[in-house]
Scaffold this motif. Structure first.
Motif: not given
Length: 439
Positions: A279-288, A293-294, A308-315
């Motif tokens: 499932d790596y690729l599906a998770l990788f694309v989904g997480n993008h 994806s910034g 407006g709760l943060t300047y930056g958040i990523y997963s």
């Protein structure tokens, strides 16, 4: 010397322009008599060679001798029996050769770059073999390196992000290597000696424990000669058992660490997948789409732009040989911590239930496939890509098929993968800052 360095810089720039429009060709592979796996890619456009020797000698192999693998790699290129550190640096500079070494959780990598002109390449390769065969492991250099690492670890205590990351991994991987702490590292370093470095090298730096990646302006015959010389120098050693460290199930705990700051750093997640998971690729694309994806990711558009709760958040997912975590990371004001965590979990839960929109998925696919040329626009990037193929036993045409594989990922595949591997109720959370828990 300056002329050679200028030549290398010009060559690297030109090579990037030549490669940026081309996908990676299928590499040639073979195994040396001593057992090293070799991956070779001929790039004759420019007279440059990049080489990686990857050894199953990462920090995991050092057990409770934390820091041993990294120290061994670091001192490997800081002197030989015949050349002290300063002399070795001068020799490399005179040949316009770069030889570096480092260690991560699962591997030690030695990276080598040289021009392929015979007058340079012959003594340059001889130097590489000298480093592999007879590192100095000088006592004074060893003590200096240990002191620098200990000082750096002490400095981490004053860094909010470092504190959060260390506490987060310790929570997710208690009693395991991925959960080791700065305190454990410092205590281990104080006990290590140069004898430990020699013993670690003798045990793990062997051909049957190695992968050799060769990329550049060498013929197949020349590449085989080079690989054989490296393999013979490393010799054979005892076969090592497979890396296996199964994380405990996540309990969805929360840990708060006081830190004098108007904002709190938040990390939440749980162990998810290793790199071999189908499932790596599906998770990788989904997480993008979700958080990779910034500014255009769903987490950024909602938690930052809309609320407006943060300047930056990523997963991100961080798989390797081991089950790495799925992680969400953000900072917010101390008074908004509870609300930011709640809203983030709501969004992730909704993403798992509904999946990405077709529009967002198409945008992610275009972004991922369009950036591939930049990921392979240099000799060393090509070599690193081949190392991924070798390390994770990927098909030899993995990067040729990459765009098709990404484009074949569907919303349904992403939904199924996220439902299987991400559980919002089991996300463990670390908060570092001035946040005060509500009684």
């Amino acid at each position: 010397m300056k002329r050679l360095l200028k030549s290398l810089a010009t060559i690297a720039l030109t090579l990037g322009l030549l490669l940026s429009a081309n996908a990676m060709d299928k590499p040639t592979t073979w195994t040396t008599e001593e057992g090293a796996s070799v991956y070779y890619l001929n790039l004759p456009e420019l007279p440059i060679l990049d080489l990686i020797i990857a050894l199953d000698a990462g920090n995991f192999r050092a057990g409770d001798q934390h820091g041993l693998a990294s120290l061994t790699a670091s001192l490997l290129v800081k002197g030989t029996k015949n050349q002290d550190e300063e002399t070795l640096i001068e020799t490399m500079e005179g040949l316009a050769t770069s030889i570096t070494a480092g260690s991560n959780t699962t591997q030690t990598t030695i990276r080598y770059r040289s021009l392929t002109d015979e007058e340079v390449l012959t003594p340059s390769v001889d130097l590489l073999l000298e480093i592999l065969k007879s590192p100095r492991f000088d006592e004074e250099t060893f003590n200096r390196e240990v002191a620098q690492i200990i000082d750096a670890q002490k400095a981490r205590l004053d860094n909010q992000n470092s504190l959060a990351s260390e506490a987060y991994y310790a929570m997710l991987y208690p009693g395991q290597h991925l959960g080791s702490t700065s305190e454990m590292l410092v205590e281990s370093l104080k006990k290590l000696t140069t004898d430990d470095l020699n013993a670690f090298k003798e045990r793990y730096y062997h051909s049957n424990n190695a992968k050799i990646i060769i990329v550049g302006d060498l013929s197949l015959a020349e590449a085989k000669t080079l690989a054989n010389r490296i393999s013979e120098t490393l010799g054979t050693g005892e076969a090592q058992p497979a890396i296996d460290e199964t994380p405990l199930p996540s309990k969805g705990e929360t840990k708060v660490i006081a830190f004098d700051s108007p904002q709190s750093r938040i990390m939440m997640g749980h162990p998810a997948i290793d790199r071999f998971d189908p499932d790596y690729l599906a998770l990788f694309v989904g997480n993008h789409v979700l958080g990779g994806s910034g500014l255009t990711s769903e987490l950024m558009m909602d938690i930052r732009e809309k609320q407006g709760l943060t300047y930056g958040i990523y997963s991100y997912f961080a798989p390797s040989f081991l089950k790495g975590p799925f992680t969400i990371s953000l900072s917010t004001t101390n008074q908004d911590v509870d609300h930011a965590i709640s809203e983030t979990k709501k969004l992730v839960k909704r993403f798992i239930e509904e999946g990405p929109s077709e529009e967002a998925l198409t945008r992610a696919k275009n972004n991922l496939t369009g950036s591939m040329a930049l990921d392979l626009d240099s000799n060393m990037k090509m070599a690193s890509a081949l190392l991924s193929i070798a390390t994770y036993q990927l098909p030899l045409d993995y990067f040729e098929q990459y765009a098709d594989n990404v484009n074949n990922v569907t919303r349904e595949m992403i939904q199924a993968a996220f439902k299987k591997h991400v559980d919002v109720e089991k996300l463990s959370t670390v908060i570092v800052g001035g946040y005060q828990e509500t009684p």
